[in-house]
Write a protein that holds these residues in place. Structure first.
Motif, short mmCIF file in Angstrom:
data_model
loop_
_atom_site.label_atom_id
_atom_site.label_comp_id
_atom_site.label_asym_id
_atom_site.label_seq_id
_atom_site.Cartn_x
_atom_site.Cartn_y
_atom_site.Cartn_z
N TRP A 54 -11.39 -12.43 -17.81
CA TRP A 54 -10.80 -12.05 -16.62
C TRP A 54 -11.39 -11.59 -16.09
O TRP A 54 -12.06 -10.32 -16.98
CB TRP A 54 -9.12 -12.28 -16.68
N LYS A 55 -11.30 -11.16 -14.68
CA LYS A 55 -11.48 -9.80 -13.94
C LYS A 55 -11.13 -9.44 -13.40
O LYS A 55 -9.84 -9.79 -13.15
CB LYS A 55 -12.57 -10.68 -12.90
N ARG A 56 -11.15 -8.21 -12.60
CA ARG A 56 -9.72 -6.90 -12.09
C ARG A 56 -10.50 -6.84 -10.95
O ARG A 56 -11.56 -7.06 -10.31
CB ARG A 56 -10.28 -6.30 -13.26
N LEU A 57 -9.36 -6.70 -10.20
CA LEU A 57 -9.45 -6.21 -8.44
C LEU A 57 -7.96 -4.71 -8.55
O LEU A 57 -7.78 -5.17 -9.39
CB LEU A 57 -9.28 -7.13 -7.43
N ALA A 58 -8.39 -4.20 -7.84
CA ALA A 58 -7.25 -3.49 -7.15
C ALA A 58 -6.27 -3.66 -5.77
O ALA A 58 -7.34 -3.58 -4.98
CB ALA A 58 -7.52 -1.84 -7.32
N LEU A 59 -5.12 -4.03 -5.74
CA LEU A 59 -4.64 -3.98 -4.45
C LEU A 59 -4.05 -2.22 -4.17
O LEU A 59 -3.31 -1.98 -5.05
CB LEU A 59 -4.29 -5.40 -4.11
N ILE A 60 -4.16 -1.81 -3.49
CA ILE A 60 -2.97 -0.77 -2.81
C ILE A 60 -2.95 -0.83 -1.78
O ILE A 60 -2.96 -1.34 -0.47
CB ILE A 60 -4.34 0.93 -2.39
N PHE A 61 -1.26 -0.04 -1.45
CA PHE A 61 -0.30 -0.08 -0.40
C PHE A 61 0.00 1.45 0.53
O PHE A 61 0.62 1.86 -0.84
CB PHE A 61 1.01 -1.26 -0.83
N ALA A 62 -0.47 1.84 1.12
CA ALA A 62 -0.05 3.08 1.15
C ALA A 62 0.69 3.17 2.53
O ALA A 62 1.05 2.80 3.43
CB ALA A 62 -1.19 3.84 1.54
N ASP A 63 2.00 4.92 2.32
CA ASP A 63 2.00 4.52 3.21
C ASP A 63 1.40 5.24 4.53
O ASP A 63 0.12 6.01 4.36
CB ASP A 63 2.98 6.26 3.18
N GLY A 64 1.67 4.27 5.31
CA GLY A 64 0.34 4.24 6.30
C GLY A 64 0.82 5.59 7.72
O GLY A 64 0.08 5.76 8.61
N LEU A 65 1.78 6.24 7.16
CA LEU A 65 1.84 7.18 8.36
C LEU A 65 1.51 9.04 7.67
O LEU A 65 1.66 9.95 7.90
CB LEU A 65 3.18 7.75 8.91
N SER A 66 1.29 8.85 6.57
CA SER A 66 0.79 9.56 5.04
C SER A 66 -0.23 10.79 5.19
O SER A 66 -0.09 11.68 5.39
CB SER A 66 1.32 9.01 3.92
N LYS A 67 -1.29 10.19 6.16
CA LYS A 67 -2.24 11.07 6.98
C LYS A 67 -2.62 10.94 5.38
O LYS A 67 -4.21 11.61 5.49
CB LYS A 67 -2.23 11.49 7.38
N ALA A 125 4.63 7.93 -0.09
CA ALA A 125 4.23 7.11 -1.70
C ALA A 125 3.28 6.23 -1.49
O ALA A 125 3.08 5.63 -0.16
CB ALA A 125 5.11 6.35 -2.53
N ALA A 126 2.17 6.01 -2.30
CA ALA A 126 1.13 4.50 -2.66
C ALA A 126 1.16 4.19 -3.87
O ALA A 126 1.72 4.29 -4.92
CB ALA A 126 -0.03 5.10 -2.22
N LEU A 127 1.41 2.79 -3.63
CA LEU A 127 1.61 1.68 -4.80
C LEU A 127 -0.17 1.09 -5.07
O LEU A 127 -0.77 0.86 -4.19
CB LEU A 127 2.12 0.23 -4.25
N LEU A 128 -0.18 1.20 -6.22
CA LEU A 128 -1.77 0.70 -6.73
C LEU A 128 -0.63 -0.35 -8.04
O LEU A 128 -0.31 -0.25 -8.69
CB LEU A 128 -1.85 1.44 -7.85
N LEU A 129 -1.86 -1.70 -7.65
CA LEU A 129 -1.37 -2.90 -8.14
C LEU A 129 -3.08 -3.20 -9.34
O LEU A 129 -4.16 -3.27 -8.15
CB LEU A 129 -1.23 -3.98 -7.56
N ALA A 173 1.54 12.68 -0.69
CA ALA A 173 1.17 14.28 0.48
C ALA A 173 1.75 15.27 -0.12
O ALA A 173 3.21 15.52 -0.47
CB ALA A 173 1.52 13.86 1.98
N PRO A 174 1.06 16.34 -0.25
CA PRO A 174 0.38 16.18 -0.77
C PRO A 174 -0.30 15.96 -2.29
O PRO A 174 0.55 15.51 -3.42
CB PRO A 174 -0.38 18.33 -1.46
N LEU A 175 -1.62 15.37 -1.91
CA LEU A 175 -2.67 14.64 -2.38
C LEU A 175 -3.34 16.04 -3.95
O LEU A 175 -3.69 16.16 -3.00
CB LEU A 175 -3.29 13.61 -1.71
N SER A 176 -3.33 15.45 -4.52
CA SER A 176 -4.15 15.72 -6.25
C SER A 176 -5.09 14.47 -6.19
O SER A 176 -4.35 13.86 -7.68
CB SER A 176 -3.11 16.00 -7.59
#
Length: 418
Positions: free
Chosen positions: A163-176, A220-224, A139-142
């Motif tokens: 092989w196949k793909r997927l995305a996992l997201i772990f985001a700050d849960g208080l970031s809104k 912050a947010a983590l994209l896998l 935050a702020p997010l672009s």
């Protein structure tokens, strides 16, 4: 965004990191101690510690993963462990290992629901590859920046045929910021499905963190970006149905997810009236058992309430805005819907090797209040669920609450040599 490979084949760099291609043999482990009802998963190894200090806990985790060179490790952190101590001890306990993760509001271990366990999920490099990106500050997010960096990550992460793909997201849960983030990722990743959970902080709601490259980061947010040769299926379900009691948001502070008025009355007062309790009785348990729903076509999604704001307003865990129509929800039998939702099979009727689960903390609160935690844990063990309790869930481009979101990974083709 850069990718730097180390001599051991692992990668570094703060903008992106990519795991090595699958190679090598997996050594056997003492898996019978992990707690699943039949046999441990074949494509991951799980290590759990309940030790009191970060160093002792990580040493136990390292011992549990000894002999394995995983593609990457997902570390799920209880709120009781000191983050600074954990960050210091991590490279000593798990050197030359890609470790990602987040703080949690509870864990789902091979024993079921827990609150104080440090959980490590090591993904077998024969079946998984990973690339990562950290969005910080969140935050702020672009939106344009998220899409652009996602495109670069896709370009840098070469595909493996078949092989196949997927995305996992772990985001700050208080970031809104999760609503906008997930929508941006959905646009950037196009046909790659996105699943995930918002990091938690127990029941304190003070600071949540995501873990990448040995660093625990807030805002912050983590994209896998995960590539696998396994069949997988996403799942998402809740246990609510709409009632005839409706509310219109007549005053809100959208950027704070704060509702000040419902139906022209103070939000907390009007919600309490519709639920049938006093304002003083409002609590996380009341919110968990009486959620508000938003209709999207033929589907209803939960917009969970986090807390009473100064006795008049209500703070939500998802996006909220003026004019939004809300419907009060009524719960169905939660254990039955849990069992039904997790009963997933592949095309040949096979059961999952494991299910990676993102389970809202409000679901756990309701289950514990109804003294059903033992039954829920039995269901998790039976269906081989491993994961954590979240402050919000991400499912196919939508940020939701009070929902179980998961990815079921199925066993590899046994005709292939191990």
């Amino acid at each position: 965004m850069t990718v730097r490979l180390r001599p051991d084949g692992h990668s570094g760099g703060m903008d992106a990191c990519v795991s090595p291609a699958p190679a090598g043999a997996r050594e056997s482990a003492e898996r019978e101690r992990q707690g699943f009802t039949d046999h441990p998963p074949e494509t991951i190894r799980i290590a759990v510690s309940r030790a009191a200090t970060p160093r002792a806990a990580l040493d136990e985790i390292a011992a549990g993963l000894k002999g394995m060179r995983p593609s990457f490790v997902n570390l799920l952190i209880p709120d009781r462990l000191d983050p600074d101590g954990l960050q210091t001890a991590l490279p000593l306990a798990l050197p030359d290992t890609l470790v990602f993760g987040c703080s949690t509001a509870g864990q789902i271990t091979p024993k079921g629901y827990e609150n104080d366990a440090l959980v490590a999920i090591a993904f077998d490099r024969r079946h998984f590859r990973v690339a990562s990106a950290l969005f910080s500050p969140l935050a702020p997010l672009s939106i344009a920046d998220v899409v652009a960096r996602t495109d670069k990550l896709l370009d840098q992460f070469g595909t493996t045929p078949g092989w196949k793909r997927l995305a996992l997201i772990f985001a700050d849960g208080l970031s809104k910021q999760e609503d906008v983030l997930v929508a941006a990722l959905e646009a950037g990743l196009t046909d790659i499905p996105v699943f995930g959970g918002s990091a938690g902080d127990g029941m304190r709601f003070q600071r949540t963190r995501v873990l990448r490259n040995g660093e625990l980061v807030s805002n912050a947010a983590l994209l896998l970006l995960v590539e696998t040769d396994l069949e997988f299926r996403g799942l998402g379900f809740d246990h609510f149905q709409p009632t005839d009691r409706r509310m219109v948001v007549t005053e809100a502070v959208a950027e704070e997810r704060l509702v000040l008025e419902l139906n022209g009355a103070p939000a907390a007062v009007e919600y309490a009236r519709l639920v049938g309790v006093s304002v003083d009785a409002l609590s996380p348990t009341i919110f968990a058992e009486n959620p508000v729903l938003v209709r999207n076509g033929d589907l209803y999604h939960v917009r969970a309430i986090q807390q009473n704001h100064d006795g008049h307003g209500l703070t939500f865990l998802s996006a909220i805005d003026n004019g939004l129509l809300l419907t009060l929800g009524r719960g169905k039998e939660i254990i039955r819907t849990l069992e039904s939702g997790l009963s997933i099979r592949d095309e040949s009727g096979g059961e999952p090797d494991f299910i990676l689960g993102f389970d809202c903390y409000l679901r756990k609160l309701e289950i514990e209040r109804k003294e059903l935690a033992g039954q829920a844990s039995d269901v998790f063990r039976t269906h081989r669920v491993i994961g954590f309790n979240t402050y919000g869930e991400q499912h196919l481009g939508v940020h939701v609450n009070q929902t179980f979101v998961g990815v079921a990974f199925f066993r590899p083709d046994r005709r292939l040599p191990l």
